[in-house]
Design a protein around this motif. Structure first.
Motif, PDB file in Angstrom:
ATOM      1  N   ALA A  44       0.837  -1.205   0.000  1.00  0.00           N
ATOM      2  CA  ALA A  44       0.000   0.000   0.000  1.00  0.00           C
ATOM      3  C   ALA A  44       0.874   1.258   0.000  1.00  0.00           C
ATOM      4  CB  ALA A  44      -0.923  -0.009   1.216  1.00  0.00           C
ATOM      5  N   PHE A  45       1.951   1.233   0.782  1.00  0.00           N
ATOM      6  CA  PHE A  45       2.900   2.347   0.837  1.00  0.00           C
ATOM      7  C   PHE A  45       3.536   2.572  -0.534  1.00  0.00           C
ATOM      8  CE2 PHE A  45       7.532   3.276   1.508  1.00  0.00           C
ATOM      9  CZ  PHE A  45       7.412   4.603   1.894  1.00  0.00           C
ATOM     10  N   TYR A  46       3.968   1.487  -1.150  1.00  0.00           N
ATOM     11  CA  TYR A  46       4.663   1.589  -2.431  1.00  0.00           C
ATOM     12  C   TYR A  46       3.720   2.027  -3.550  1.00  0.00           C
ATOM     13  CZ  TYR A  46       9.397   0.621  -3.997  1.00  0.00           C
ATOM     14  OH  TYR A  46      10.707   0.763  -4.380  1.00  0.00           O
ATOM     15  N   LEU A  47       2.461   1.631  -3.457  1.00  0.00           N
ATOM     16  CA  LEU A  47       1.497   2.002  -4.506  1.00  0.00           C
ATOM     17  C   LEU A  47       0.896   3.385  -4.257  1.00  0.00           C
ATOM     18  CD1 LEU A  47      -0.479  -1.325  -5.161  1.00  0.00           C
ATOM     19  CD2 LEU A  47       1.693  -0.550  -6.129  1.00  0.00           C
ATOM     20  N   GLY A  48       1.212   3.977  -3.117  1.00  0.00           N
ATOM     21  CA  GLY A  48       0.673   5.301  -2.821  1.00  0.00           C
ATOM     22  C   GLY A  48      -0.792   5.282  -2.450  1.00  0.00           C
ATOM     23  N   ALA A  49      -1.248   4.194  -1.814  1.00  0.00           N
ATOM     24  CA  ALA A  49      -2.660   4.095  -1.416  1.00  0.00           C
ATOM     25  C   ALA A  49      -3.000   5.182  -0.405  1.00  0.00           C
ATOM     26  CB  ALA A  49      -2.944   2.720  -0.823  1.00  0.00           C
ATOM     27  N   ARG A  50      -4.186   5.733  -0.524  1.00  0.00           N
ATOM     28  CA  ARG A  50      -4.595   6.826   0.354  1.00  0.00           C
ATOM     29  C   ARG A  50      -5.506   6.380   1.484  1.00  0.00           C
ATOM     30  NH1 ARG A  50      -5.923  11.856  -3.823  1.00  0.00           N
ATOM     31  NH2 ARG A  50      -3.833  11.973  -4.759  1.00  0.00           N
ATOM     32  N   ASN A  51      -6.266   5.314   1.257  1.00  0.00           N
ATOM     33  CA  ASN A  51      -7.239   4.877   2.256  1.00  0.00           C
ATOM     34  C   ASN A  51      -7.006   3.426   2.638  1.00  0.00           C
ATOM     35  OD1 ASN A  51      -8.805   7.371   2.218  1.00  0.00           O
ATOM     36  ND2 ASN A  51      -9.510   6.716   0.194  1.00  0.00           N
ATOM     37  N   MET A  52      -6.997   3.166   3.945  1.00  0.00           N
ATOM     38  CA  MET A  52      -6.816   1.801   4.423  1.00  0.00           C
ATOM     39  C   MET A  52      -7.984   0.926   3.986  1.00  0.00           C
ATOM     40  SD  MET A  52      -5.927   0.495   8.290  1.00  0.00           S
ATOM     41  CE  MET A  52      -4.165   0.739   8.130  1.00  0.00           C
ATOM     42  N   GLY A  53      -7.675  -0.279   3.575  1.00  0.00           N
ATOM     43  CA  GLY A  53      -8.720  -1.208   3.145  1.00  0.00           C
ATOM     44  C   GLY A  53      -9.201  -0.964   1.735  1.00  0.00           C
ATOM     45  N   GLU A  54      -8.389  -0.258   0.927  1.00  0.00           N
ATOM     46  CA  GLU A  54      -8.835   0.056  -0.431  1.00  0.00           C
ATOM     47  C   GLU A  54      -7.636   0.330  -1.343  1.00  0.00           C
ATOM     48  OE1 GLU A  54     -12.221   2.948  -1.627  1.00  0.00           O
ATOM     49  OE2 GLU A  54     -10.373   4.129  -1.785  1.00  0.00           O
ATOM     50  N   PHE A  55      -7.711  -0.208  -2.550  1.00  0.00           N
ATOM     51  CA  PHE A  55      -6.808   0.167  -3.633  1.00  0.00           C
ATOM     52  C   PHE A  55      -7.677   0.672  -4.773  1.00  0.00           C
ATOM     53  CE2 PHE A  55      -3.955  -3.344  -1.946  1.00  0.00           C
ATOM     54  CZ  PHE A  55      -2.984  -2.483  -1.449  1.00  0.00           C
ATOM     55  N   THR A  56      -7.537   1.935  -5.134  1.00  0.00           N
ATOM     56  CA  THR A  56      -8.276   2.414  -6.303  1.00  0.00           C
ATOM     57  C   THR A  56      -7.629   1.850  -7.554  1.00  0.00           C
ATOM     58  OG1 THR A  56      -6.911   4.390  -6.635  1.00  0.00           O
ATOM     59  CG2 THR A  56      -8.784   4.581  -5.103  1.00  0.00           C
ATOM     60  N   GLN A  57      -8.354   1.905  -8.659  1.00  0.00           N
ATOM     61  CA  GLN A  57      -7.804   1.408  -9.914  1.00  0.00           C
ATOM     62  C   GLN A  57      -6.538   2.181 -10.285  1.00  0.00           C
ATOM     63  OE1 GLN A  57     -10.556   0.839 -13.177  1.00  0.00           O
ATOM     64  NE2 GLN A  57      -8.975   1.291 -14.704  1.00  0.00           N
ATOM     65  N   ALA A  58      -6.577   3.494 -10.121  1.00  0.00           N
ATOM     66  CA  ALA A  58      -5.419   4.316 -10.477  1.00  0.00           C
ATOM     67  C   ALA A  58      -4.208   3.946  -9.626  1.00  0.00           C
ATOM     68  CB  ALA A  58      -5.753   5.791 -10.320  1.00  0.00           C
ATOM     69  N   GLU A  59      -4.410   3.784  -8.306  1.00  0.00           N
ATOM     70  CA  GLU A  59      -3.302   3.421  -7.422  1.00  0.00           C
ATOM     71  C   GLU A  59      -2.704   2.078  -7.809  1.00  0.00           C
ATOM     72  OE1 GLU A  59      -5.134   5.692  -3.451  1.00  0.00           O
ATOM     73  OE2 GLU A  59      -5.379   3.516  -3.728  1.00  0.00           O
ATOM     74  N   PHE A  60      -3.570   1.109  -8.037  1.00  0.00           N
ATOM     75  CA  PHE A  60      -3.126  -0.245  -8.323  1.00  0.00           C
ATOM     76  C   PHE A  60      -2.393  -0.310  -9.658  1.00  0.00           C
ATOM     77  CE2 PHE A  60      -3.590  -4.712  -9.529  1.00  0.00           C
ATOM     78  CZ  PHE A  60      -3.391  -5.378  -8.329  1.00  0.00           C
ATOM     79  N   VAL A  61      -3.004   0.248 -10.692  1.00  0.00           N
ATOM     80  CA  VAL A  61      -2.434   0.160 -12.035  1.00  0.00           C
ATOM     81  C   VAL A  61      -1.179   1.019 -12.164  1.00  0.00           C
ATOM     82  CG1 VAL A  61      -2.847   0.620 -14.487  1.00  0.00           C
ATOM     83  CG2 VAL A  61      -4.639  -0.451 -13.102  1.00  0.00           C
ATOM     84  N   GLU A  62      -1.246   2.255 -11.693  1.00  0.00           N
ATOM     85  CA  GLU A  62      -0.075   3.129 -11.791  1.00  0.00           C
ATOM     86  C   GLU A  62       1.090   2.572 -10.970  1.00  0.00           C
ATOM     87  OE1 GLU A  62      -0.529   7.427 -11.344  1.00  0.00           O
ATOM     88  OE2 GLU A  62      -2.669   7.182 -11.673  1.00  0.00           O
ATOM     89  N   GLY A  63       0.784   2.153  -9.745  1.00  0.00           N
ATOM     90  CA  GLY A  63       1.837   1.684  -8.856  1.00  0.00           C
ATOM     91  C   GLY A  63       2.559   0.462  -9.383  1.00  0.00           C
TER      92      GLY A  63
END
Length: 275
Positions: free
Chosen positions: A128-147
């Motif tokens: 989550a840290f490496y992907l730049g996730a903003r909210n606990m318990g969630e990966f947005t599509q942008a975070e997941f794909v970009e990261g």
């Protein structure tokens, strides 16, 4: 490409092409804009592919292009990631009811199972840290794909292959300190402080092997009910660093430690109950 006035027009980007004819007017405009701002560094097909991954957001797609190497190297850089395959991984775990698209708690559990880790493993927090996730318990599509794109991973196998690198990074004090500082902001959400139950859970997870007195600290904190401030969160790590061999004889209980740490030291008896 050719220039008309101040507008850059790229040959081959006409909406009359077979690929463009399948898109609506808004999507066609996004493709033409992305082709323009990347100065021909993307093919029409690749522009469509990238835009689909970022919800037709031109700014995000352009940022991905330049962060991947810019106009000169983008074709080679993006070729190493199969965007369709990465998006397919996201689709497998996303919450069907989430808007905008995101992987929720249930999906993260399934994702962890695929990765061969527990949902409580420090590794998912570091991801989550490496992907730049903003909210606990969630990966947005942008975070997941970009990261994962930046890391060159488009399959579960490639993601798992990153774990040794992640573990090595976490072993670095400088990297762990950055991760620990990020974790407070990530876990507290919109609040100014961190709920005590969350703080205890996170300390128990991330300070394993880094805090000699962790068991004693966790026992002491079991009776604590107040939320944890950023200052306290930060100072706990400093305290852990300074007590790797137990609480020293010359420990400055009158220093600028939070009251909760002073109370913990006092609870350990004379000299802080060394070791």
């Amino acid at each position: 490409r050719r220039v008309h006035g101040d507008t850059l027009v790229l040959s081959g980007s006409s909406c009359c092409s077979p690929l463009m004819s399948k898109l609506n007017a808004r999507q066609q405009a996004a493709v033409n804009e992305l082709l323009s701002v990347t100065l021909g560094g993307l093919s029409e097909r690749k522009a469509v592919e990238v835009l689909k991954n970022f919800g037709w957001d031109v700014d995000r797609a352009a940022n991905f292009f330049y962060e991947s190497g810019g106009a000169a190297s983008a074709p080679a850089a993006t070729a190493r990631v199969d965007a369709a395959a990465l998006l397919a991984v996201f689709e497998r775990f996303k919450d069907p009811d989430a808007a905008p698209a995101a992987i929720g708690l249930e999906g993260i559990g399934a994702y962890c199972e695929e990765l061969g880790i527990e949902p409580t493993d420090i590794m998912i927090l570091y991801i989550a840290f490496y992907l730049g996730a903003r909210n606990m318990g969630e990966f947005t599509q942008a975070e997941f794909v970009e990261g994962w794109s930046k890391l060159g991973c488009d399959t579960i196998e490639k993601m798992k292959a990153k774990f040794p690198e992640f573990k090595k990074k976490l072993a670095s004090k400088a990297e762990f300190d950055k991760f620990y500082a990020w974790l407070f902001k990530f876990a507290k959400g919109e609040s100014k402080t961190l709920k005590i139950d969350m703080a205890r859970n996170l300390w128990g997870l991330v300070l394993q092997g880094r805090f000699t007195l962790l068991d004693e600290w966790m026992e002491f904190m079991a009776a604590h009910t107040l939320a944890i401030s950023l200052d306290t969160w930060t100072m706990v790590l400093q305290f852990a660093d300074q007590t790797q061999n137990g609480i020293p004889d010359n420990f400055d209980a009158d220093g600028e430690w939070p009251t909760i740490i002073d109370d913990f030291v006092a609870s350990r008896g004379p000299a802080g109950g060394r070791g």
